[in-house]
Design a protein around this motif. Sequence first.
Motif, PDB file in Angstrom:
ATOM      1  N   TRP A  42       0.816  -1.214   0.000  1.00  0.00           N
ATOM      2  CA  TRP A  42       0.000   0.000   0.000  1.00  0.00           C
ATOM      3  C   TRP A  42       0.848   1.261   0.000  1.00  0.00           C
ATOM      4  CZ3 TRP A  42       0.315   3.735   3.679  1.00  0.00           C
ATOM      5  CH2 TRP A  42       0.932   3.403   4.888  1.00  0.00           C
ATOM      6  N   TRP A  43       1.976   1.218   0.747  1.00  0.00           N
ATOM      7  CA  TRP A  43       2.815   2.419   0.800  1.00  0.00           C
ATOM      8  C   TRP A  43       3.518   2.673  -0.524  1.00  0.00           C
ATOM      9  CZ3 TRP A  43       7.918   1.409  -0.068  1.00  0.00           C
ATOM     10  CH2 TRP A  43       8.380   0.106   0.178  1.00  0.00           C
ATOM     11  N   GLN A  44       3.771   1.577  -1.283  1.00  0.00           N
ATOM     12  CA  GLN A  44       4.350   1.760  -2.615  1.00  0.00           C
ATOM     13  C   GLN A  44       3.339   2.426  -3.562  1.00  0.00           C
ATOM     14  OE1 GLN A  44       5.421  -2.472  -3.121  1.00  0.00           O
ATOM     15  NE2 GLN A  44       7.533  -1.761  -3.480  1.00  0.00           N
ATOM     16  N   LEU A  45       2.093   1.979  -3.464  1.00  0.00           N
ATOM     17  CA  LEU A  45       1.050   2.560  -4.310  1.00  0.00           C
ATOM     18  C   LEU A  45       0.792   4.013  -3.935  1.00  0.00           C
ATOM     19  CD1 LEU A  45      -1.456  -0.445  -4.327  1.00  0.00           C
ATOM     20  CD2 LEU A  45       0.201   0.178  -6.091  1.00  0.00           C
ATOM     21  N   LEU A  46       0.783   4.305  -2.638  1.00  0.00           N
ATOM     22  CA  LEU A  46       0.603   5.673  -2.187  1.00  0.00           C
ATOM     23  C   LEU A  46       1.740   6.559  -2.685  1.00  0.00           C
ATOM     24  CD1 LEU A  46      -0.954   7.739  -0.460  1.00  0.00           C
ATOM     25  CD2 LEU A  46       0.430   7.005   1.494  1.00  0.00           C
ATOM     26  N   GLY A  47       2.960   6.076  -2.541  1.00  0.00           N
ATOM     27  CA  GLY A  47       4.115   6.837  -3.029  1.00  0.00           C
ATOM     28  C   GLY A  47       4.081   7.019  -4.531  1.00  0.00           C
ATOM     29  N   ALA A  48       3.622   5.974  -5.248  1.00  0.00           N
ATOM     30  CA  ALA A  48       3.532   6.079  -6.703  1.00  0.00           C
ATOM     31  C   ALA A  48       2.511   7.128  -7.106  1.00  0.00           C
ATOM     32  CB  ALA A  48       3.159   4.719  -7.299  1.00  0.00           C
ATOM     33  N   GLY A  49       1.372   7.177  -6.376  1.00  0.00           N
ATOM     34  CA  GLY A  49       0.357   8.191  -6.665  1.00  0.00           C
ATOM     35  C   GLY A  49       0.893   9.600  -6.453  1.00  0.00           C
ATOM     36  N   VAL A  50       1.625   9.795  -5.349  1.00  0.00           N
ATOM     37  CA  VAL A  50       2.220  11.108  -5.074  1.00  0.00           C
ATOM     38  C   VAL A  50       3.245  11.454  -6.150  1.00  0.00           C
ATOM     39  CG1 VAL A  50       3.613  12.436  -3.447  1.00  0.00           C
ATOM     40  CG2 VAL A  50       1.820  10.897  -2.597  1.00  0.00           C
ATOM     41  N   LEU A  51       4.062  10.464  -6.545  1.00  0.00           N
ATOM     42  CA  LEU A  51       5.082  10.693  -7.579  1.00  0.00           C
ATOM     43  C   LEU A  51       4.425  11.068  -8.911  1.00  0.00           C
ATOM     44  CD1 LEU A  51       8.043  10.534  -8.580  1.00  0.00           C
ATOM     45  CD2 LEU A  51       7.592   8.118  -9.112  1.00  0.00           C
ATOM     46  N   ILE A  52       3.379  10.349  -9.287  1.00  0.00           N
ATOM     47  CA  ILE A  52       2.694  10.641 -10.551  1.00  0.00           C
ATOM     48  C   ILE A  52       2.180  12.066 -10.548  1.00  0.00           C
ATOM     49  CG2 ILE A  52       0.659  10.095 -11.939  1.00  0.00           C
ATOM     50  CD1 ILE A  52       1.035   7.164 -11.085  1.00  0.00           C
ATOM     51  N   TYR A  53       1.554  12.467  -9.427  1.00  0.00           N
ATOM     52  CA  TYR A  53       1.033  13.841  -9.363  1.00  0.00           C
ATOM     53  C   TYR A  53       2.166  14.856  -9.453  1.00  0.00           C
ATOM     54  CZ  TYR A  53      -1.042  18.149  -7.728  1.00  0.00           C
ATOM     55  OH  TYR A  53      -1.436  19.457  -7.646  1.00  0.00           O
ATOM     56  N   GLY A  54       3.269  14.602  -8.736  1.00  0.00           N
ATOM     57  CA  GLY A  54       4.393  15.540  -8.752  1.00  0.00           C
ATOM     58  C   GLY A  54       5.011  15.674 -10.133  1.00  0.00           C
ATOM     59  N   LEU A  55       5.248  14.530 -10.805  1.00  0.00           N
ATOM     60  CA  LEU A  55       5.832  14.575 -12.145  1.00  0.00           C
ATOM     61  C   LEU A  55       4.890  15.252 -13.137  1.00  0.00           C
ATOM     62  CD1 LEU A  55       7.434  11.015 -12.431  1.00  0.00           C
ATOM     63  CD2 LEU A  55       8.635  13.209 -12.189  1.00  0.00           C
ATOM     64  N   LYS A  56       3.619  14.908 -13.050  1.00  0.00           N
ATOM     65  CA  LYS A  56       2.639  15.510 -13.956  1.00  0.00           C
ATOM     66  C   LYS A  56       2.558  17.021 -13.739  1.00  0.00           C
ATOM     67  CE  LYS A  56      -1.801  14.634 -13.335  1.00  0.00           C
ATOM     68  NZ  LYS A  56      -2.706  15.783 -13.508  1.00  0.00           N
ATOM     69  N   LEU A  57       2.560  17.446 -12.478  1.00  0.00           N
ATOM     70  CA  LEU A  57       2.521  18.866 -12.163  1.00  0.00           C
ATOM     71  C   LEU A  57       3.764  19.573 -12.686  1.00  0.00           C
ATOM     72  CD1 LEU A  57       1.173  21.241 -10.613  1.00  0.00           C
ATOM     73  CD2 LEU A  57       2.494  20.535  -8.607  1.00  0.00           C
ATOM     74  N   GLY A  58       4.933  18.946 -12.499  1.00  0.00           N
ATOM     75  CA  GLY A  58       6.182  19.554 -12.979  1.00  0.00           C
ATOM     76  C   GLY A  58       6.210  19.693 -14.488  1.00  0.00           C
ATOM     77  N   LEU A  59       5.771  18.654 -15.196  1.00  0.00           N
ATOM     78  CA  LEU A  59       5.741  18.724 -16.660  1.00  0.00           C
ATOM     79  C   LEU A  59       4.775  19.809 -17.136  1.00  0.00           C
ATOM     80  CD1 LEU A  59       5.779  14.944 -17.674  1.00  0.00           C
ATOM     81  CD2 LEU A  59       7.545  16.647 -18.182  1.00  0.00           C
ATOM     82  N   ARG A  60       3.588  19.905 -16.507  1.00  0.00           N
ATOM     83  CA  ARG A  60       2.624  20.946 -16.909  1.00  0.00           C
ATOM     84  C   ARG A  60       3.171  22.342 -16.633  1.00  0.00           C
ATOM     85  NH1 ARG A  60      -2.583  20.319 -18.368  1.00  0.00           N
ATOM     86  NH2 ARG A  60      -3.069  22.408 -17.588  1.00  0.00           N
ATOM     87  N   LEU A  61       3.882  22.494 -15.514  1.00  0.00           N
ATOM     88  CA  LEU A  61       4.432  23.803 -15.160  1.00  0.00           C
ATOM     89  C   LEU A  61       5.472  24.249 -16.191  1.00  0.00           C
ATOM     90  CD1 LEU A  61       4.761  26.154 -13.161  1.00  0.00           C
ATOM     91  CD2 LEU A  61       6.472  24.762 -11.960  1.00  0.00           C
TER      92      LEU A  61
END
Length: 664
Positions: free
Chosen positions: A308-327
Amino acid sequence: MEPVFLILLLLVAVIGGNVLAKHCPHIPQPFFLIGMGCLFAFLPLYQGFRLSPDIFTLAIIAPLMYNEAESVSRYWVGRGIVNILSLAIVLVILTVLVVGVTVHGLLPALPLSLAFALCAIVTPTDAAAVSAITPANDEYRIPQTILENESLFNDASGIVAFDLALAAYVSGKFTVGSALVDFGREFFGGLVVGAVIGLILAQVRQLLIRGGDDSPVVLVTLELITPFLLYYVADLSGFSGILAVVAAGLVQGIEREQLRLTASRMQQVRRNVWALITEVLSGLVFVLLGISLPRVMRLVWHNQQLKWWQLLGAGVLIYGLKLGLRLIWSRYFVWMHTPSAHRWLDSWLMALSGANGTITLALAFSLPLVVNGQTFALRGSLIFMAAVVILLSLLVPSLVLPRILAAGPTMNQVQAAWTHRLRETAIAALIAQQDQYPSETLIVSDALRQQFQRQNMPNRRQQRQLFRQADTAEEAVVSTWADQGKLTASEARDYRRFLQYSRFTVDQRWWKNLILRLWFSVHMGRLDRNLQTAQDTFMTSPLVMEQIFWQREFEKKNADIRPMERAGYRAAIAALDQCQTPDNRTAVDVIQRYYHERHRRINLANPDENVIYQLFLDAFHAEYELVQTAFAQQEITAEVAQTLQHQIILDEASYLENRTTFLA
């Protein structure tokens, strides 16, 4: 029977979530809807409840995308086509590839094709999801417009990428070349099929309108079945059903713009129907997420491949990378049309406002339950990661945007303030005619004051306290008149009984209302010695009957209640005016309406319907003039002016539909 009941309960959850969101405007509405769903998940009826994945694509995504395409501004799409292609196609593909490869590298147990599918799920944006916290001034109008027009095409690209990635996972084959060929075939094939069928349906609609068959039941019903028909035909042909729906929606939007003032009633009904369907479908998706979360959490907790902690971390990572690329992409690869003094703030606004909403969640739920005859074990994990991204994309902007922009009030706050000014202006316009038309002016001004309750709910404790103050002032006048000999002992006693019943009436609790109806029914029936009178009295509001009854009681004793009521009314209104504050304004209005109604029925002439109509016209005209002046002096933007104008139009339509109720 049970499935129908389950759906009805889901609608109750949607209602509850919307009500809560209305009272907490700074918290995104989806959080309340998800919370309602979590509560429903513990009901025995919803244990193991789930809908078929196909339902989400056909019954939710297709109609939502059709309505979005039909409503999009063709003007701004034409002006921003470069930005739309950049954000909705190039950035979507780049995000899917970069973030997908990164996630697969960190979680090797997650196949690359599913990593791409997950990233495609979270690429659709929903600018409306955080619109309540974005600034209302023209300074940030361009990035907001780009976001609104990007959303439609972003959704379409993400859905096509999702379909291709999922097909690659199911087939077990994936090559970049074949994926691009399939992408182009589905993308352009769907657009062509949708455009052709959309043109045919547009011609059918035009023929119906020219033939006089433009009733809402014909044209609106035809439009409601259009997205389902299009999706089925395109999917059957091997093309993207969603892109076919989008293309048809764009064509239908062009046809709708050409209608202009033709078939006005049908157009109004259409807007109302689609607004309701969109809100309900969007709400249902988030409620279903809340219902599914406990089951998904159990699956994730017991998953041995991905913790579960891997999935949670992956979700946070996806949001961070997506936000960085959009920025970065928004800063260097988006054309803002005009020079901006705060280019980085514009980019942060576009990056953070690219929230994930209904389409993302519906895509996650459309993941199949079974793949190649086997239970899709990773479905719960993918939904969990998508949910993490959705929640972050809604939470982070709510916390960050108001701080980094510091741009003053939001659009909702500006509209609420100007709506308040509209009402004040309309009421002020009636004051000049109060002496000439006292009864009619009270009716119209009270109807306008009642609209303040839409923004501020009256506090019952404040109402009781204010009524006691007004009642005390009126009691003092009764005592003074009795001491001065203006009232006989019998008249003073009867008037105090009148006030005693008024205290009971004004409380408006259902059981008190029932008691009063029975009491007045018995006594009025006894006075007239007529059973029909008793029945009619029971069906009449106690607020009306108390004035009729006590007038007759005084007349029966050769007395006149009117002079005393007139003096008591003035004392009560003066007392309310003295204790009015900004905090209790709505409660004061409620109590004053009661006294106005009582005074009008006892002391004033019967209202003239034509005068009421004229006064409403004057009030609406004053509101229109305020909007026109404020817009001409650049106090409000065109968007705010249009919203206010639309509100006035709705108020006018509501009055015309209910004209007779103002004479009751």
